[in-house]
Design a protein around this motif. Structure first.
Motif, short mmCIF file in Angstrom:
data_model
loop_
_atom_site.label_atom_id
_atom_site.label_comp_id
_atom_site.label_asym_id
_atom_site.label_seq_id
_atom_site.Cartn_x
_atom_site.Cartn_y
_atom_site.Cartn_z
N ILE A 169 0.84 -1.20 0.00
CA ILE A 169 0.00 0.00 0.00
C ILE A 169 0.87 1.25 0.00
O ILE A 169 0.60 2.21 -0.73
N ARG A 170 1.92 1.22 0.80
CA ARG A 170 2.83 2.36 0.86
C ARG A 170 3.46 2.63 -0.51
O ARG A 170 3.52 3.78 -0.96
N ALA A 171 3.93 1.56 -1.16
CA ALA A 171 4.57 1.72 -2.47
C ALA A 171 3.58 2.24 -3.51
O ALA A 171 3.92 3.09 -4.34
N ALA A 172 2.35 1.73 -3.47
CA ALA A 172 1.34 2.15 -4.44
C ALA A 172 0.98 3.62 -4.23
O ALA A 172 0.83 4.37 -5.19
N ARG A 173 0.81 4.02 -2.98
CA ARG A 173 0.47 5.42 -2.71
C ARG A 173 1.61 6.35 -3.12
O ARG A 173 1.38 7.41 -3.70
N LEU A 174 2.84 5.97 -2.82
CA LEU A 174 3.99 6.81 -3.15
C LEU A 174 4.11 6.97 -4.66
O LEU A 174 4.36 8.07 -5.16
N ARG A 175 3.92 5.88 -5.38
CA ARG A 175 4.02 5.95 -6.85
C ARG A 175 2.90 6.82 -7.41
O ARG A 175 3.12 7.60 -8.34
N ALA A 176 1.71 6.68 -6.86
CA ALA A 176 0.57 7.48 -7.33
C ALA A 176 0.80 8.96 -7.03
O ALA A 176 0.49 9.83 -7.86
N ILE A 177 1.34 9.26 -5.87
CA ILE A 177 1.60 10.65 -5.50
C ILE A 177 2.70 11.24 -6.38
O ILE A 177 2.61 12.40 -6.81
N LYS A 178 3.73 10.47 -6.68
CA LYS A 178 4.79 10.96 -7.56
C LYS A 178 4.24 11.24 -8.96
O LYS A 178 4.63 12.23 -9.60
N ALA A 179 3.36 10.36 -9.44
CA ALA A 179 2.75 10.58 -10.75
C ALA A 179 1.89 11.83 -10.75
O ALA A 179 1.85 12.59 -11.72
N ASP A 180 1.19 12.06 -9.65
CA ASP A 180 0.37 13.26 -9.48
C ASP A 180 1.25 14.50 -9.53
O ASP A 180 0.91 15.49 -10.20
N ILE A 181 2.37 14.45 -8.85
CA ILE A 181 3.30 15.60 -8.83
C ILE A 181 3.80 15.90 -10.24
O ILE A 181 3.84 17.06 -10.67
N GLU A 182 4.17 14.87 -10.98
CA GLU A 182 4.66 15.06 -12.35
C GLU A 182 3.60 15.74 -13.21
O GLU A 182 3.91 16.59 -14.05
N SER A 183 2.33 15.39 -12.99
CA SER A 183 1.24 15.94 -13.80
C SER A 183 0.89 17.37 -13.42
O SER A 183 0.29 18.09 -14.22
N ASN A 184 1.26 17.79 -12.20
CA ASN A 184 0.84 19.10 -11.71
C ASN A 184 2.01 20.02 -11.37
O ASN A 184 1.82 21.00 -10.64
N LEU A 185 3.19 19.73 -11.89
CA LEU A 185 4.35 20.57 -11.59
C LEU A 185 4.12 22.02 -12.02
O LEU A 185 4.45 22.95 -11.29
N ALA A 186 3.56 22.20 -13.19
CA ALA A 186 3.40 23.55 -13.72
C ALA A 186 2.37 24.35 -12.95
O ALA A 186 2.51 25.57 -12.79
N SER A 187 1.35 23.68 -12.44
CA SER A 187 0.28 24.40 -11.73
C SER A 187 0.72 24.88 -10.37
O SER A 187 0.15 25.80 -9.79
N GLY A 188 1.75 24.23 -9.80
CA GLY A 188 2.22 24.59 -8.47
C GLY A 188 1.40 24.00 -7.35
O GLY A 188 1.70 24.19 -6.18
N ASP A 189 0.35 23.24 -7.70
CA ASP A 189 -0.55 22.68 -6.69
C ASP A 189 -0.06 21.31 -6.26
O ASP A 189 -0.74 20.30 -6.41
N VAL A 190 1.18 21.28 -5.73
CA VAL A 190 1.78 20.00 -5.33
C VAL A 190 2.28 20.05 -3.89
O VAL A 190 3.20 19.32 -3.52
N GLY A 191 1.66 20.88 -3.08
CA GLY A 191 2.00 20.92 -1.67
C GLY A 191 1.39 19.74 -0.94
O GLY A 191 0.52 19.04 -1.47
#
Length: 206
Positions: free
Chosen positions: A72-94
């Motif tokens: 579960i930890r690995a899946a959440r971390l990977r999903a969060i990293k993918a989310d960050i990659e998709s939203n880098l430009a928006s700045g909404d990655v806090g």
């Protein structure tokens, strides 16, 4: 790992719910991972999938605890990293924004990155710098200013960006763009690499 494997095999599984979505998103992200060719990574990914499947069909208490710290930890971390990659430009990655989108606490997200020996802010900074560096090497973006590229990657202050870039890559953004241009030129016909290839085959260089 399943509390009642026989019953699980005979019970229709609902394709909804947070646990099932976590499983499917993890598998989807793994299918896009080129480094799975390494056997040790395949073994680890298989363990994570086993954890997630067990939780979906109904794991024992012990197995659930193991899965929480592994699959579960690995899946959440990977999903969060993918989310960050998709939203880098928006700045909404806090941490608060990510926590809201993934339905976990901000503290949990910070703990995930601390477990990898880094922090959320350091990871985000590293990905933004990598994004800028790749764009500086892109010939199609040669007309864009370095400042515009930095802002597109989510940086809000050019002084902070320049300092972080130089510290991370050991050169200024301008030097990185120039270095990429020189490298491209050396690979073009008539460049140094092209000349070496012609000489090796006995063809006279123009």
């Amino acid at each position: 790992m399943a509390a009642n494997a026989d019953a699980a095999l005979m019970t229709p599984m609902s394709c909804v719910g947070e646990k099932f979505l976590l499983l499917t998103s993890y598998v989807r992200l793994l299918m896009q991972e080129p480094n799975l060719a390494a056997s040790e990574l395949r073994w680890l990914a298989a363990k994570h999938i086993q954890d997630l499947v067990a939780v979906v069909v109904g794991a024992t208490q012990d197995a659930t605890e193991v899965a929480a710290g592994r699959g579960i930890r690995a899946a959440r971390l990977r999903a969060i990293k993918a989310d960050i990659e998709s939203n880098l430009a928006s700045g909404d990655v806090g941490s608060d924004a990510l926590a809201g989108r993934h339905r976990v606490s901000a503290r949990y997200i910070r703990k995930l990155f601390e477990g990898e020996g880094t922090s959320l802010s350091q990871f985000v900074l590293g990905r933004r710098l990598a994004l800028v560096c790749s764009k500086l090497s892109d010939l199609r973006l040669a007309h864009r200013t370095i400042g515009a590229i930095a802002f597109d990657a989510g940086f809000g202050d050019l002084s902070t960006f320049n300092h972080a870039f130089r510290r991370h890559f050991g050169m200024t953004p301008s030097e990185a763009r120039q270095s990429a241009a020189v490298h491209r030129a050396s690979l073009e016909p008539g460049g140094r690499t092209g000349h070496a290839r012609q000489s090796a085959t006995g063809v006279a260089a123009a």
